[in-house]
Design an enzyme around this catalytic site. Structure first.
Site, PDB file in Angstrom:
ATOM      1  CD  GLU A 296      -3.260  -0.525   2.089  1.00  0.00           C
ATOM      2  OE1 GLU A 296      -3.062   0.294   2.997  1.00  0.00           O
ATOM      3  OE2 GLU A 296      -4.311  -1.169   1.991  1.00  0.00           O
ATOM      4  CG  HIS A 325       8.821 -29.170   1.554  1.00  0.00           C
ATOM      5  ND1 HIS A 325       9.515 -30.306   1.187  1.00  0.00           N
ATOM      6  CD2 HIS A 325       9.438 -28.699   2.673  1.00  0.00           C
ATOM      7  CE1 HIS A 325      10.478 -30.525   2.060  1.00  0.00           C
ATOM      8  NE2 HIS A 325      10.469 -29.561   2.966  1.00  0.00           N
ATOM      9  CE  LYS A 439     -11.082   1.829   3.623  1.00  0.00           C
ATOM     10  NZ  LYS A 439     -10.618   2.639   4.729  1.00  0.00           N
TER      11      LYS A 439
HETATM   12  O1  PA5 Z   1      -3.130   1.599   5.794  1.00  0.00           O
HETATM   13  C1  PA5 Z   1      -4.276   2.002   5.686  1.00  0.00           C
HETATM   14  O2  PA5 Z   1      -4.572   3.186   5.901  1.00  0.00           O
HETATM   15  C2  PA5 Z   1      -5.419   1.078   5.338  1.00  0.00           C
HETATM   16  O3  PA5 Z   1      -5.008  -0.163   4.903  1.00  0.00           O
HETATM   17  C3  PA5 Z   1      -6.314   0.916   6.549  1.00  0.00           C
HETATM   18  O4  PA5 Z   1      -5.577   0.373   7.615  1.00  0.00           O
HETATM   19  C4  PA5 Z   1      -7.528   0.032   6.275  1.00  0.00           C
HETATM   20  O5  PA5 Z   1      -8.181   0.418   5.096  1.00  0.00           O
HETATM   21  C5  PA5 Z   1      -8.506   0.139   7.454  1.00  0.00           C
HETATM   22  O6  PA5 Z   1      -8.844   1.467   7.658  1.00  0.00           O
HETATM   23  P1  PA5 Z   1      -9.466   1.991   8.997  1.00  0.00           P
HETATM   24  O7  PA5 Z   1      -8.496   1.797  10.091  1.00  0.00           O
HETATM   25  O8  PA5 Z   1      -9.739   3.440   8.740  1.00  0.00           O
HETATM   26  O9  PA5 Z   1     -10.709   1.210   9.223  1.00  0.00           O
END
Ligand code: PA5
Length: 470
Positions: A296, A325, A439
Site C-alpha cells: 500500500e 516444499h 471503499k
Molecule cells: O493503511 C491504511 O490506511 C489502510 O489499509 C487501513 O488500515 C484500512 O483500510 C482500514 O482502515 P481503517 O483503520 O480506517 O478502518
C-alpha cells in the site's frame, strides 16, 4: 537488559556481486555511486518527520502516562473478561495479529485458562458471514471485550461488525453493553468517534498523523498486545532503539536506509517481487503485516508531482521451512524477478531434541541426536545457499531471540525502510487512493448517501458477457 546483545542484524552479503555473480549482484561501486541519492532520501524524510502522515515515526517518543493507562486498562480486561476480540481490518488488524503470533504461545487459545493467564484472543478482519457466526459459536459475548479499531471511523467492514456485535450486546445487556466495547479511532474524524461519545465507550485515539499501516505502535497495537500480557514498554523501546540505530544518513550505519537502497536498485533492475520468508512460526504473520506496509505504501500510480509512474514491488509471503516444499522451486529456478528477505532467529525459545530411533535405516537415523533447532537453521542456511548459487538476490535479518524488544526493532526497521523507499521513488508513501476507490464503490453499491456519482459510474460500466462465463 543489554540492548546491544538484542540488536537485530541486517546481512546483505547475498545481494552483492561477490556472492550472486556480476550479472545479478549489486557492486560496492553501485552503492557508492548512489550514496548521495540515499542521503537525500534520508534527509527528506527527516525534514518531514512528524508532519503530514509521518507521525508514526515519533510514536517511539511515547508519553509514559498514556502507556500506563493502556497497561492498566489491559490488566482490568485480563482479570475480568474471558475473550478479547478485535474488530478491524488492514492496518487496524494485521499488527495485532502479527504480535499475537509472535509473542504468545503458538496454540494460545487452546491452552487452559490458568496457563493462558489472560482472555482468549481473536482478530476478526473479514466480513465473511460464516466467520462471524463461527466467532459467535466460540465466544460468550457477555464475557467478551470487543475492541473496535478503525482510524477513519467509517470502514464498512468494521462498522458492520460493530453494528452486529452492538445489537447482540444491547439485546442481552441493555445499558451494560457499553462495558464490553472499547473503541480505537481518530479523535477528530469519522463516525466511530461520534458513536463512542454518544454511547459513552472508553476510547483510545489514533493520532491524525498516523496512518493505518503505520499504527502498530499506537493504541491500535498496544492495547491488544497489553491484553495479551506483552510488555509494551519493551516493544516500544525496541522500536526506539531501531530509531536510534537508524539516526544517520551514513549507509553503513543505517540498516533500514541500506535496505531501502538495495530494494530500490533491485526494483530498478526488474526485481518486481519482494518475498518475505521468516524461518519461525512466530514471525509468520509479520510477513502479512509487511505485505500490507510495502504494497500500500509503495504501489502508486502517480508520483508526488502527479506524473504517471506505476511504481511498486509486489510483496509475497512465505514461511520457512514450510514453503521450501511449495515456493522455493520457483524462487531458485523461475524468473529473475525477486528479492527474498529471510527472517532468522538465532535462539528459538524452545529446544526440541530429536530422539534416537530407526537405527537400521541410516537415511532416517542421521537426524537422531540433533535438535529441531539445528534442523530448521540448517534448512534456512541451505535455502539461502540454494538461492545464492542460482544467482538469486537474498538478504537475511537476524533476531537474536524473538521477544517484545526485538519485535519492536523489526517492525520499526520495516517502517523506516518503507519511508526511505517512498522518498527514493518520489511517491506519496502514506496515501492509498486505490483502496479508497474500492471503499467508495462499496458504499455506492450499498446505497450510502453522497455516492450517487459513483453509483452512476458503476451502473454505466460494461456488463459481464455470459459468453465469457463457461
Ligand atoms: O493503511 C491504511 O490506511 C489502510 O489499509 C487501513 O488500515 C484500512 O483500510 C482500514 O482502515 P481503517 O483503520 O480506517 O478502518
Amino acid at each position: 537488559m543489554d540492548k546491544n546483545n538484542l540488536k537485530i542484524r541486517f546481512d546483505y552479503n547475498n545481494m552483492m556481486d561477490k556472492f550472486v555473480g556480476s550479472k545479478e549482484g549489486i557492486k560496492d561501486s553501485d552503492i557508492l555511486e548512489m550514496t548521495p541519492f540515499a542521503k537525500n532520501a534520508y534527509d527528506t524524510f527527516e525534514s518531514i518527520r512528524g508532519t503530514g502522515m509521518t507521525g508514526w515515526a515519533n510514536l517511539v517518543n511515547y508519553n509514559k502516562e498514556e502507556i500506563d493507562d493502556i497497561v492498566n486498562c489491559a490488566e482490568d480486561i485480563r482479570k475480568n473478561y474471558e475473550y478479547f476480540v478485535v474488530l478491524g481490518i488492514g492496518g487496524s488488524a494485521l499488527g495485532p495479529i502479527a504480535v499475537f503470533q509472535a509473542l504468545c504461545h503458538l496454540h494460545y487459545n487452546d491452552l487452559p485458562s490458568e496457563k493462558r493467564n489472560g482472555p482468549k484472543f481473536y482478530v476478526e478482519d473479514n466480513v465473511d458471514p460464516e466467520r462471524m457466526v463461527a466467532l459467535l459459536d466460540v465466544i460468550d459475548v457477555e464475557k467478551t471485550m470487543f475492541n473496535v479499531i478503525t482510524k477513519s471511523g467509517s470502514t464498512s467492514e468494521t462498522m458492520t461488525q460493530y453494528l452486529i456485535i452492538n445489537d447482540i450486546l444491547t439485546k442481552k445487556l441493555g445499558d451494560k453493553a457499553k462495558e464490553h466495547i472499547i473503541t480505537t479511532t481518530s479523535s477528530s474524524k469519522g463516525n466511530l468517534i461520534k458513536i463512542s461519545k454518544k454511547e459513552g465507550y472508553k476510547t483510545y485515539f489514533i493520532p491524525d498523523a498516523v496512518g493505518g499501516r503505520f499504527s502498530e505502535l499506537s493504541p491500535v497495537g498496544l492495547l491488544p498486545a497489553a491484553v495479551l500480557g506483552v510488555d509494551i514498554y519493551e516493544f516500544l523501546d525496541g522500536a526506539k532503539f531501531m530509531n536510534e540505530i537508524c539516526s544517520s544518513s551514513d549507509l553503513d550505519k543505517n540498516p533500514a536506509l541500506m535496505s531501502a537502497l538495495l530494494s530500490y536498485i533491485s526494483l530498478r533492475r526488474g526485481k518486481n517481487i519482494s518475498v518475505m520468508m521468516p524461518y519461525a512460526d512466530g514471525l509468520k504473520y509479520i510477513a502479512d503485516w509487511y505485505c500490507q506496509l510495502w504494497a500500500e505504501s509503495i504501489g502508486k500510480e502517480v508520483d508526488k508531482k502527479g506524473n504517471l509512474v506505476f511504481e511498486g514491488q509486489t510483496p509475497v509471503k512465505a514461511l520457512g521451512v514450510t514453503d521450501q516444499h511449495s515456493q522455493v522451486q520457483l524462487y531458485t529456478e523461475g524468473p529473475f524477478d525477486k528479492v527474498t528477505t529471510f527472517l532468522a532467529v538465532d535462539e528459538y525459545r524452545k529446544i526440541v531434541k530429536i530422539p534416537d530411533g530407526c537405527e537400521d535405516i541410516p537415511d532416517v537415523n542421521f537426524l537422531c541426536g540433533h535438535t529441531m533447532n539445528e534442523l530448521i537453521q540448517a534448512e534456512r542456511v541451505a535455502t539461502e545457499y540454494a538461492l545464492t548459487v542460482k544467482n538469486r538476490l537474498n538478504r537475511t535479518i537476524y533476531l537474536p531471540i524473538l521477544n517484545a524488544f526485538t519485535l519492536g526493532q523489526l517492525l520499526f526497521f520495516f517502517e523506516l525502510e518503507t519511508a526511505y523507499m517512498g522518498e527514493m521513488l518520489g511517491i506519496d508513501t502514506y496515501n492509498q487512493p486505490g483502496v479508497e476507490n474500492g471503499k467508495n464503490a462499496t458504499y455506492a453499491l450499498l446505497g450510502r448517501n453522497g455516492y450517487d456519482a459513483k453509483r452512476e459510474e458503476l451502473n454505466n460500466a460494461p456488463k459481464k458477457d455470459d459468453k465469457y462465463i463457461i
